[in-house]
Write an enzyme that holds these catalytic residues in place. Structure first.
Site, short mmCIF file in Angstrom:
data_model
loop_
_atom_site.label_atom_id
_atom_site.label_comp_id
_atom_site.label_asym_id
_atom_site.label_seq_id
_atom_site.Cartn_x
_atom_site.Cartn_y
_atom_site.Cartn_z
N SER A 131 0.84 -1.20 0.00
CA SER A 131 0.00 0.00 0.00
C SER A 131 0.87 1.25 0.00
O SER A 131 1.97 1.24 0.59
CB SER A 131 -0.89 0.02 1.25
OG SER A 131 -1.60 1.24 1.32
N TYR A 144 -1.47 -0.89 10.37
CA TYR A 144 -1.63 -1.17 8.93
C TYR A 144 -0.48 -0.55 8.14
O TYR A 144 0.14 -1.21 7.31
CB TYR A 144 -2.98 -0.64 8.44
CG TYR A 144 -3.26 -0.92 6.98
CD1 TYR A 144 -3.63 -2.20 6.57
CD2 TYR A 144 -3.17 0.08 6.02
CE1 TYR A 144 -3.89 -2.47 5.23
CE2 TYR A 144 -3.44 -0.18 4.68
CZ TYR A 144 -3.81 -1.46 4.30
OH TYR A 144 -4.06 -1.73 2.97
#
Ligand SMILES: NC(=O)c1ccc[n+]([C@@H]2O[C@H](COP(=O)([O-])OP(=O)(O)OC[C@H]3O[C@@H](n4cnc5c(N)ncnc54)[C@H](OP(=O)(O)O)[C@@H]3O)[C@@H](O)[C@H]2O)c1
Length: 236
Positions: A131, A144
Site C-alpha cells: 500500500s 496497517y
C-alpha cells in the site's frame, strides 16, 4: 498458459485479478476464507480456477499452499493479496494483532512458500499487494501502515537477493492508493475502480516491474509522504 496462485481472491482486487488471469487462459489457484465466494468464482471459469479455502494466517497456511500448487500442477506466479486494516482510534489491541497477523505473518508464510518453490524450479514471479500507506506512519491506522511498510521493505530485500541469483526470479511490490473495495474506508480521494486497479496491476506484473503505484499518479503521494518534513506532516 501459466499457473497463478492468488492468496486472498474472494473479493475486491484479488477476485478481479483471478478473473483477469482465468479469462486470459491461465490456470488460477484462488484462496480465501469465504467458501461460497470461491465457489462462485470457480463456477464463472470452469476448469480454469482451482480453489482452496483456508485462513492465510493459520498454522496450515503453508501446507495448504503447497497442496494447492500440487493440484494446479505447478506455480509460475504467486500474488499475496490478502490484507486487512481498520481505524484504530484508541490503539485497539485486537485490531493491531489482526492487522499484523494477516499483513505480516500470513505474508511471510506465503512468501517463504513461494520463494522456496521458485528457487527449486529455477524460475517464478512473486508479487505482493502492499500500500502507499506503507510509506509513512499515520495515527489512524498505525499497525496497517507499519505492516505494509514491512512488506515493501521486505520485497526490496528480496529483489536484491533475486538479482544475485542470476535466474529468472522476479519480485514485484504493488502499492495501491485508494481502490473502491470494502476495505477502503473513511475520507478518500483519487479512488480507482477495481477494474482500473486490476488492469494496471496485471500490466505491471507482465512488465516485471520492481514496484508499481496503483493508480500510477499515486507515486506523487508516495514521494510527498517521504519528503514532507516532520514539522509539517505531524500537524496534518
Ligand atoms: N482497497 C484499497 O483502497 C487498498 C489500498 C491499498 C492496499 N490495499 C490492499 O489490497 C489488498 C486487497 O484488498 P481489497 O481492497 O481488495 O479488500 P477486500 O475486498 O477486503 O479483499 C481482501 C482479501 O483478503 C482476503 N483475506 C483477508 N484476511 C484473510 C485471511 N486471514 N486469510 C485468507 N484470506 C484473507 C479476503 O478473503 P476472505 O475474507 O474470504 O478470507 C479477501 O479476498 C489488501 O492487501 C489491501 O491491504 C487495498
Amino acid at each position: 498458459m501459466s499457473k497463478v496462485i492468488i492468496i486472498g481472491a474472494t473479493s475486491g482486487i484479488g477476485r478481479e485479478l483471478a478473473r483477469r488471469y482465468a479469462a486470459g487462459g491461465h490456470l488460477v489457484g484462488a484462496t480465501g476464507r469465504r467458501q461460497e465466494l470461491l465457489a462462485t468464482l470457480a463456477a464463472e471459469y470452469p476448469g480454469r480456477v482451482v480453489t482452496a479455502c483456508y485462513d492465510a494466517t493459520g498454522r496450515d497456511a503453508i501446507s495448504e499452499s503447497v497442496s494447492l500448487a500440487e493440484r494446479l500442477g505447478g506455480m509460475d506466479l504467486l500474488i499475496y493479496n490478502a490484507g486487512w486494516g481498520e481505524f484504530s482510534a484508541g490503539l485497539d489491541w485486537d485490531i493491531d494483532k489482526q492487522t499484523v497477523d494477516i499483513n505480516v505473518n500470513g505474508f511471510l508464510m506465503a512468501v517463504h512458500f513461494g520463494w522456496d518453490h521458485f528457487i527449486r524450479q529455477g524460475h517464478g514471479h512473486l508479487v505482493t499487494i502492499s500500500s502507499v500507506a506503507g510509506n509513512r506512519g499515520n495515527r489512524y491506522t498505525p499497525a496497517y501502515s507499519a505492516a505494509k511498510s514491512f512488506q515493501s521493505v521486505y520485497f526490496e530485500g528480496l529483489y536484491i537477493k533475486a538479482r544475485r541469483l542470476n535466474i529468472p526470479l522476479y519480485v514485484t511490490d504493488i502499492q495501491p492508493g485508494f481502490v473502491n473495495t470494502q476495505l477502503a474506508k473513511g475520507p478518500r480521494f483519487w479512488v480507482a475502480s477495481v477494474d482500473q486497479a486490476a488492469d494496471q496491476i496485471v500490466r505491471a506484473i507482465a512488465r516485471r516491474r520492481r514496484k508499481a503505484y496503483i493508480t500510477r499518479r499515486w507515486w506523487i503521494v508516495a514521494k510527498l509522504f517521504r519528503w514532507i518534513p516532520g514539522w509539517v506532516y505531524y500537524r496534518l
